[in-house]
Design an enzyme around this catalytic site. Sequence first.
Site, PDB file in Angstrom:
ATOM      1  N   THR A 164      13.361  66.284  72.026  1.00 43.25           N
ATOM      2  CA  THR A 164      13.381  64.972  71.363  1.00 43.25           C
ATOM      3  C   THR A 164      14.054  63.962  72.287  1.00 43.25           C
ATOM      4  OG1 THR A 164      15.364  65.683  70.165  1.00 43.25           O
ATOM      5  CG2 THR A 164      13.261  65.840  68.993  1.00 43.25           C
ATOM      6  N   LYS A 190      16.620  73.144  73.351  1.00 44.94           N
ATOM      7  CA  LYS A 190      16.675  71.687  73.281  1.00 44.94           C
ATOM      8  C   LYS A 190      17.917  71.261  72.526  1.00 44.94           C
ATOM      9  CE  LYS A 190      15.725  69.094  70.400  1.00 44.94           C
ATOM     10  NZ  LYS A 190      16.537  68.287  69.403  1.00 44.94           N
ATOM     11  N   THR A 201      23.467  71.234  67.621  1.00 48.74           N
ATOM     12  CA  THR A 201      22.210  70.694  67.136  1.00 48.74           C
ATOM     13  C   THR A 201      21.178  71.065  68.134  1.00 48.74           C
ATOM     14  OG1 THR A 201      23.239  68.805  66.255  1.00 48.74           O
ATOM     15  CG2 THR A 201      20.927  68.641  66.586  1.00 48.74           C
ATOM     16  N   THR A 412      14.108  52.975  64.915  1.00 47.31           N
ATOM     17  CA  THR A 412      13.456  51.675  65.036  1.00 47.31           C
ATOM     18  C   THR A 412      12.894  51.432  66.420  1.00 47.31           C
ATOM     19  OG1 THR A 412      15.605  50.677  65.551  1.00 47.31           O
ATOM     20  CG2 THR A 412      14.895  50.640  63.262  1.00 47.31           C
TER      21      THR A 412
END
Length: 412
Positions: A164, A190, A201, A412
């Site tokens: 990501t 990752k 994470t 965003t």
Amino acid sequence: MAFFRSRWVQRPGHVAEAGDDRLPAGFRAAGVAAGIKPSGGLDVGLLVNGAPDGVSAARFTASGVLAAPVLVTKERARLDALRAVVVNSGNANAATGRPGLDEAARMQGAAAMAAGVATEHVAVASTGVIGVQLDGQKVVKGLLAANGRLSPDGAGEFSAAIQTTDAFEKRATLDVELPSGRVRLTAQCKGAGMISPRFATMLCFVQTDAALSAETADLLLGVCVKRSFDRVSVDGQLSTNDTVVLMASGRSGVTVAPESEDELRFGEALDVLLRQLALLIVADGEGSERVGRVVVRGGHQPGVDAVARAVANSPLVKTALHGGDPNWGRIAQAVGAALPGTAPLALDIAIEGVQVCSGGMALPVDQAALDAAVAGPEVEYEVGLPGEGADAELFFSDFGHGYITINADYTT
């Protein structure tokens, strides 16, 4: 660039970086673009163990808000006999309710068909934005394409498909010499943000052609995760999706028997593999430029753990690390917050081996030498507490402007 690049991870002599990227015997992988990531990059990965008698082990996030793929894998898959993993990036499929569970189950079923295995042998993983419904149909179409691309040389595609905000890939191909013969050990990982020392994470998938029992695989993975992914922090935030899966095909013909020299050496190889991957996650912490290591000794185990986590997660310590500022008062503050009391704490602090505080009192230091010591990419902090017999270690990244930029614009 060499995989083993940190001074804090010493490669054993019987472990070597392989000269090629092929997966261990029995494994194939692929990654494709299915239209989940807005960037159009690879976002669906499929990893398959072709050995019908292969074994596996898995570990998952400690979060109380579990993502749908974690729930589906824990409830519908045999964690000791996984033969395939399906992963999507660009969408975490977390906090998505019943629709999210349905989509995770659909991913599992489609991957089972693509891999030619039973549904209960498939693990599901997702990573990306939380709270957005996943378009499972895109994943299914992606799996159809991935099925035709499965290859022993597919680790690179698979690794790219699970990323990501990662700035670089985190994978390794190792050859391990055991007393009973040579085996291969590979991994794809990752993670860059939302990383807590309770569990990183991250997603991590490990493969080997060694023959392990399910009990051995579970034991070794559990021990090594506690020394690696459980000991890192970027921002102290615990993810909803953390997953680590180890799969063994046994195709090398080398059996790792319990309580044997083979088990010891294989465990050492797995340990350094996961510790270096964990350090790569910290080094790739969103906006990070430096990596810190805090070692706490003395006192009792809950205390040293609390102090290590307090130092590693302190925004003041992390910003000082980013700026190359040896402001050890911030370390003292974090220790005091973790161990509140009514009497002054006889605290020792050293930075890169330079003693700056002894018994709770500042020491005279060569400031120029200390400034130079914290200017490198890795900085070590040592904390001594009254008493003896306990110790704790944590790796952490700095906080810089890049972290704010990435996370202020994440959706965003």
